[in-house]
Design an enzyme around this catalytic site. Sequence first.
Site, short mmCIF file in Angstrom:
data_model
loop_
_atom_site.label_atom_id
_atom_site.label_comp_id
_atom_site.label_asym_id
_atom_site.label_seq_id
_atom_site.Cartn_x
_atom_site.Cartn_y
_atom_site.Cartn_z
N ASN A 1 -10.93 -3.33 -6.03
CA ASN A 1 -10.35 -2.33 -6.73
C ASN A 1 -10.83 -1.72 -7.97
O ASN A 1 -10.48 -0.68 -8.51
CB ASN A 1 -8.84 -2.73 -7.03
CG ASN A 1 -7.50 -2.73 -5.70
OD1 ASN A 1 -6.67 -3.23 -5.80
ND2 ASN A 1 -8.08 -1.98 -5.11
N ASP B 1 0.82 -1.20 -0.11
CA ASP B 1 0.04 0.00 0.01
C ASP B 1 0.95 1.22 -0.10
O ASP B 1 1.95 1.29 0.48
CB ASP B 1 -0.76 -0.14 1.39
CG ASP B 1 -1.90 0.76 0.97
OD1 ASP B 1 -2.19 1.34 0.04
OD2 ASP B 1 -2.77 1.08 2.22
C1 FPP Z 1 -1.93 0.40 -3.20
O1 FPP Z 1 -1.45 1.74 -3.19
C2 FPP Z 1 -1.45 -0.56 -4.49
C3 FPP Z 1 -2.18 -0.93 -5.13
C4 FPP Z 1 -3.85 -0.91 -5.41
C5 FPP Z 1 -1.66 -1.62 -6.39
C6 FPP Z 1 -0.37 -2.48 -6.10
C7 FPP Z 1 -0.02 -3.00 -7.31
C8 FPP Z 1 1.31 -2.94 -7.51
C9 FPP Z 1 2.71 -2.60 -6.79
C10 FPP Z 1 1.67 -3.38 -9.09
C11 FPP Z 1 1.71 -4.80 -8.90
C12 FPP Z 1 2.19 -5.28 -10.46
C13 FPP Z 1 2.28 -6.89 -10.65
C14 FPP Z 1 2.53 -6.95 -11.95
C15 FPP Z 1 2.25 -7.54 -9.77
P1 FPP Z 1 -2.65 2.93 -3.43
O2 FPP Z 1 -2.99 3.18 -4.66
O3 FPP Z 1 -3.71 2.18 -2.51
O4 FPP Z 1 -1.75 3.75 -2.69
P2 FPP Z 1 -2.50 5.08 -1.54
O5 FPP Z 1 -3.02 4.26 -0.43
O6 FPP Z 1 -1.30 5.77 -1.37
O7 FPP Z 1 -3.23 5.75 -2.43
#
Ligand code: FPP
Length: 255
Positions: A77, A29
């Site tokens: 998501n 996250d």
């Molecule tokens: C949460 O950060 C992250 C995600 C919803 C996506 C995680 C995905 C990746 C790191 C890419 C993975 C890819 C592969 C190929 C496995 P957020 O967007 O909720 O961050 P925030 O809480 O700061 O808004």
Amino acid sequence: MSDLSTSHAGSARGVASASVPRHVALVMDGNGRWARQRYMPRFFGHKQGVDALVRAVNAFADRGVEYLTVFAFSSENWKRPSEEVSGLMSLVLVAVSKYLTKLAGDGVRIRIVGDRETVSDKLRKAWEHAESLTQHNQRITLSVAFNYGGRWDVVQACRRAIELGVKPEDVDEAWLARNMALSFAPDPDLFIRTGGEMRISNFLLWQAAYSELFFTECLWPDFGEAEIDAALNAYAQRDRRFGMIRPNQVVAEGA
Ligand code: FPP
């Protein structure tokens, strides 16, 4: 299933104790906030998040972790803005073409867990290719939870029982565990969430019943070797009892 003997002497590097988790679950996250701090679009954070993941897989493997399961895209998501959803989908395709050869060469076995029925054919085929190319690798198993939710996992296992006509008395914890998405792995010993939130967010609800939880403020793209060692050190100091009590506790209390 995990038991009291699952901790093993691993090849821990920079970790204080020999007690290394076999299986680490990871909620990555903080990509969006990491990007916002740099006045960049959220997608930039996700892109950096993929790079951080590739580094983390190798760092965990070097420390003796056998299974790493990461939450890449949750059942929930889909509710994000459509540009972010389609950005994440295309990021996965780019990530597979950019990193698959490297991960395969590094001895990483890739498995995908989640509902494959509602993702595009292109993505499904990319996942299948990644799985088949790496199927004989044994250094570490990277399970990517994609279009996954812990509640979905319980429901799909129950549906399978009904479809197969399994008798109610035969549906027990062992049957469900064998029919859930991570049936090939021991339960996670350590559950890490980056980004400062302290919740499980529908990840591995069944399998994390006895996982040790570790929350860190560190945003996912910044999660490097020092943070990995901090998490593994914290784990090594936990007292895992799985609902039991230690024999010396019985003696002490009886005395
Ligand atoms: C949460 O950060 C992250 C995600 C919803 C996506 C995680 C995905 C990746 C790191 C890419 C993975 C890819 C592969 C190929 C496995 P957020 O967007 O909720 O961050 P925030 O809480 O700061 O808004």
